[in-house]
Design a protein around this motif. Structure first.
Motif, PDB file in Angstrom:
ATOM      1  N   ALA A 101       1.131  -1.177   0.069  1.00 15.29           N
ATOM      2  CA  ALA A 101      -0.052  -0.186  -0.029  1.00 15.29           C
ATOM      3  C   ALA A 101       0.655   1.397   0.257  1.00 15.29           C
ATOM      4  CB  ALA A 101      -0.744   0.237   1.297  1.00 15.29           C
ATOM      5  N   ASP A 102       2.422   1.247   0.571  1.00 15.94           N
ATOM      6  CA  ASP A 102       2.806   2.543   0.769  1.00 15.94           C
ATOM      7  C   ASP A 102       3.351   2.531  -0.918  1.00 15.94           C
ATOM      8  OD1 ASP A 102       4.738   0.239   0.265  1.00 15.94           O
ATOM      9  OD2 ASP A 102       5.702   0.574   1.677  1.00 15.94           O
ATOM     10  N   PHE A 103       3.276   1.971  -2.038  1.00 16.07           N
ATOM     11  CA  PHE A 103       3.479   2.589  -3.040  1.00 16.07           C
ATOM     12  C   PHE A 103       2.358   2.137  -4.253  1.00 16.07           C
ATOM     13  CE2 PHE A 103       7.418   0.603  -2.025  1.00 16.07           C
ATOM     14  CZ  PHE A 103       8.030   1.841  -2.928  1.00 16.07           C
ATOM     15  N   ASP A 104       1.418   1.620  -3.719  1.00 15.38           N
ATOM     16  CA  ASP A 104       0.129   1.098  -4.923  1.00 15.38           C
ATOM     17  C   ASP A 104      -0.440   2.439  -4.351  1.00 15.38           C
ATOM     18  OD1 ASP A 104       1.032  -1.090  -5.601  1.00 15.38           O
ATOM     19  OD2 ASP A 104      -0.106  -2.240  -4.440  1.00 15.38           O
ATOM     20  N   GLY A 105      -0.574   3.097  -3.410  1.00 11.33           N
ATOM     21  CA  GLY A 105      -1.772   4.170  -3.152  1.00 11.33           C
ATOM     22  C   GLY A 105      -0.709   5.356  -2.449  1.00 11.33           C
ATOM     23  N   ALA A 106       0.306   5.486  -3.477  1.00  8.52           N
ATOM     24  CA  ALA A 106       0.749   6.664  -3.737  1.00  8.52           C
ATOM     25  C   ALA A 106       0.141   7.908  -5.117  1.00  8.52           C
ATOM     26  CB  ALA A 106       2.536   7.128  -3.672  1.00  8.52           C
ATOM     27  N   VAL A 107      -0.823   7.930  -4.722  1.00  3.74           N
ATOM     28  CA  VAL A 107      -1.946   9.216  -5.966  1.00  3.74           C
ATOM     29  C   VAL A 107      -1.580  10.419  -5.548  1.00  3.74           C
ATOM     30  CG1 VAL A 107      -3.609   7.268  -6.080  1.00  3.74           C
ATOM     31  CG2 VAL A 107      -3.662   8.330  -4.502  1.00  3.74           C
ATOM     32  N   ALA A 108      -1.648  10.577  -6.786  1.00  2.00           N
ATOM     33  CA  ALA A 108      -1.816  12.654  -6.793  1.00  2.00           C
ATOM     34  C   ALA A 108      -2.376  13.630  -6.373  1.00  2.00           C
ATOM     35  CB  ALA A 108      -1.613  12.600  -8.377  1.00  2.00           C
ATOM     36  N   ASP A 109      -3.134  12.697  -5.156  1.00  2.00           N
ATOM     37  CA  ASP A 109      -4.285  14.095  -4.371  1.00  2.00           C
ATOM     38  C   ASP A 109      -3.615  14.491  -2.915  1.00  2.00           C
ATOM     39  OD1 ASP A 109      -5.400  14.706  -2.075  1.00  2.00           O
ATOM     40  OD2 ASP A 109      -6.429  12.558  -2.611  1.00  2.00           O
ATOM     41  N   PRO A 110      -4.074  16.199  -3.558  1.00  2.00           N
ATOM     42  CA  PRO A 110      -2.989  16.427  -2.744  1.00  2.00           C
ATOM     43  C   PRO A 110      -3.364  16.365  -0.994  1.00  2.00           C
ATOM     44  CG  PRO A 110      -3.753  17.934  -3.573  1.00  2.00           C
ATOM     45  CD  PRO A 110      -4.483  16.691  -4.251  1.00  2.00           C
ATOM     46  N   ALA A 111      -3.976  15.816  -0.665  1.00  2.00           N
ATOM     47  CA  ALA A 111      -4.045  15.466   0.931  1.00  2.00           C
ATOM     48  C   ALA A 111      -2.769  13.696   1.229  1.00  2.00           C
ATOM     49  CB  ALA A 111      -5.891  14.958   1.009  1.00  2.00           C
ATOM     50  N   VAL A 112      -3.007  13.461   0.231  1.00  2.00           N
ATOM     51  CA  VAL A 112      -2.095  12.135   0.727  1.00  2.00           C
ATOM     52  C   VAL A 112      -0.714  12.392   0.253  1.00  2.00           C
ATOM     53  CG1 VAL A 112      -1.832  10.108  -1.543  1.00  2.00           C
ATOM     54  CG2 VAL A 112      -3.834  10.166  -0.469  1.00  2.00           C
ATOM     55  N   ILE A 113      -0.426  13.738  -0.819  1.00  7.73           N
ATOM     56  CA  ILE A 113       1.174  14.097  -0.557  1.00  7.73           C
ATOM     57  C   ILE A 113       0.775  14.794   0.346  1.00  7.73           C
ATOM     58  CG2 ILE A 113       2.928  15.584  -1.766  1.00  7.73           C
ATOM     59  CD1 ILE A 113       0.974  15.094  -4.318  1.00  7.73           C
ATOM     60  N   GLU A 114       0.516  15.442   1.139  1.00  8.04           N
ATOM     61  CA  GLU A 114       0.631  16.157   2.288  1.00  8.04           C
ATOM     62  C   GLU A 114       1.555  15.061   3.308  1.00  8.04           C
ATOM     63  OE1 GLU A 114      -1.874  18.890   5.798  1.00  8.04           O
ATOM     64  OE2 GLU A 114      -2.350  19.568   3.243  1.00  8.04           O
ATOM     65  N   ALA A 115      -0.031  14.545   3.572  1.00 10.52           N
ATOM     66  CA  ALA A 115      -0.503  13.067   4.837  1.00 10.52           C
ATOM     67  C   ALA A 115       0.939  12.514   4.781  1.00 10.52           C
ATOM     68  CB  ALA A 115      -0.895  12.357   4.426  1.00 10.52           C
ATOM     69  N   ALA A 116       1.609  11.745   3.885  1.00 13.22           N
ATOM     70  CA  ALA A 116       2.811  11.317   3.459  1.00 13.22           C
ATOM     71  C   ALA A 116       4.424  11.957   3.634  1.00 13.22           C
ATOM     72  CB  ALA A 116       3.091  11.459   1.841  1.00 13.22           C
ATOM     73  N   TRP A 117       4.228  13.779   3.438  1.00 17.04           N
ATOM     74  CA  TRP A 117       5.673  13.779   4.121  1.00 17.04           C
ATOM     75  C   TRP A 117       5.910  14.516   5.954  1.00 17.04           C
ATOM     76  CZ3 TRP A 117       9.919  14.253   1.807  1.00 17.04           C
ATOM     77  CH2 TRP A 117      10.003  14.502   0.910  1.00 17.04           C
ATOM     78  N   ALA A 118       3.918  14.569   6.212  1.00 14.33           N
ATOM     79  CA  ALA A 118       4.168  14.961   7.102  1.00 14.33           C
ATOM     80  C   ALA A 118       4.432  13.133   8.324  1.00 14.33           C
ATOM     81  CB  ALA A 118       2.927  14.913   8.216  1.00 14.33           C
ATOM     82  N   ALA A 119       3.911  12.126   7.703  1.00 13.43           N
ATOM     83  CA  ALA A 119       4.319  10.896   8.092  1.00 13.43           C
ATOM     84  C   ALA A 119       5.962  10.732   8.280  1.00 13.43           C
ATOM     85  CB  ALA A 119       3.067   9.677   7.532  1.00 13.43           C
ATOM     86  N   TRP A 120       5.923  10.891   6.712  1.00 16.10           N
ATOM     87  CA  TRP A 120       8.152  10.794   6.664  1.00 16.10           C
ATOM     88  C   TRP A 120       8.883  11.688   7.872  1.00 16.10           C
ATOM     89  CZ3 TRP A 120      11.795  14.142   5.397  1.00 16.10           C
ATOM     90  CH2 TRP A 120      13.646  13.215   5.048  1.00 16.10           C
ATOM     91  N   ARG A 121       8.195  13.324   7.795  1.00 16.91           N
ATOM     92  CA  ARG A 121       8.268  13.833   9.049  1.00 16.91           C
ATOM     93  C   ARG A 121       8.803  13.410  10.382  1.00 16.91           C
ATOM     94  NH1 ARG A 121       8.060  17.705   4.333  1.00 16.91           N
ATOM     95  NH2 ARG A 121       9.311  18.337   3.593  1.00 16.91           N
ATOM     96  N   ALA A 122       7.045  13.244  11.225  1.00 17.00           N
ATOM     97  CA  ALA A 122       7.158  12.194  12.166  1.00 17.00           C
ATOM     98  C   ALA A 122       7.939  11.485  12.391  1.00 17.00           C
ATOM     99  CB  ALA A 122       6.046  11.973  12.515  1.00 17.00           C
ATOM    100  N   GLU A 123       7.935  10.323  11.718  1.00 18.57           N
ATOM    101  CA  GLU A 123       9.009   9.084  11.686  1.00 18.57           C
ATOM    102  C   GLU A 123       9.927   9.743  11.830  1.00 18.57           C
ATOM    103  OE1 GLU A 123       7.544   6.353  12.810  1.00 18.57           O
ATOM    104  OE2 GLU A 123       5.844   6.983  12.452  1.00 18.57           O
ATOM    105  N   VAL A 124      10.790  10.272  11.236  1.00 23.10           N
ATOM    106  CA  VAL A 124      12.742  11.042  10.935  1.00 23.10           C
ATOM    107  C   VAL A 124      13.099  11.335  12.187  1.00 23.10           C
ATOM    108  CG1 VAL A 124      13.970  12.821   9.759  1.00 23.10           C
ATOM    109  CG2 VAL A 124      12.902  10.704   8.656  1.00 23.10           C
ATOM    110  N   ALA A 125      11.623  12.473  13.007  1.00 23.78           N
ATOM    111  CA  ALA A 125      11.817  13.211  14.337  1.00 23.78           C
ATOM    112  C   ALA A 125      11.811  11.969  14.728  1.00 23.78           C
ATOM    113  CB  ALA A 125      10.625  14.056  14.455  1.00 23.78           C
TER     114      ALA A 125
END
Length: 182
Positions: A101-125
């Motif tokens: 789902a990490d790859f299959d759910g990667a769609v050009a929806d602004p909410a999906v993009i924003e959520a992906a970056w937020a999750a990545w930044r939270a996990e890195v932090a």
């Protein structure tokens, strides 16, 4: 002589990714090399929005956005679930019914993009804070795939994981807009 095209290159004085002394202590070397790989992923995605979801070559579902989601999942697994002992936490994206789902759910929806970056930044932090607070690199966790792993192994594994996927990101970004570089 023809010039090399490197549209993503950062001026040397502005590029802080590879400033670690080559003779630093082990924790500093590992955390700084991982930070440089994380920064490289961000650089590969810089300036893109919906294009982040563009796929590589069919039938692959590989995309820059998929890589961001995947690497958030990897950070989440190793630092939160394994090393911090939070195996009760669900994966961020994958399920038994849809393990990719990490790859299959990667769609050009602004909410999906924003959520992906937020999750990545939270996990890195979380990973950075966890690593900084660990008593040493021998701290251990138990993983269903690898068994007992140390923080040292996880840091090395994440450097490898990012480096491999940053190679994919090089090709994906070049396919999107021709940009190449560090």
């Amino acid at each position: 002589m023809a010039e090399r095209r490197a549209g993503l290159s950062v001026p040397e004085e502005a590029d802080t990714r590879f400033r670690t002394p080559a003779n630093a202590d082990e924790r500093t070397l590992l955390t700084d090399l991982l930070a440089a790989q994380r920064a490289t992923l961000e650089l590969k995605c810089a300036g893109l929005t919906g294009e982040l979801a563009l796929r590589s070559v069919p039938p692959s579902t590989l995309s820059l956005l998929g890589l961001v989601r995947h690497l958030a999942e990897v950070e989440h697994r190793w630092f939160r679930r394994v090393l911090a002992g939070r195996g009760d936490l669900a994966p961020l994206h994958g399920t038994p019914e849809c393990p990719d789902a990490d790859f299959d759910g990667a769609v050009a929806d602004p909410a999906v993009i924003e959520a992906a970056w937020a999750a990545w930044r939270a996990e890195v932090a979380f990973a950075e804070e966890f690593t900084a607070g660990a008593p040493d690199l021998d701290l251990e966790g138990v993983d269903s795939w690898r068994g007992v792993v140390s923080l040292r192994w996880v840091l090395v594994h994440l450097i490898e994981e990012y480096a491999r996927h940053n190679g994919h990101a090089d090709l994906l970004r070049e396919r999107i807009d021709g940009a190449r570089g560090l």
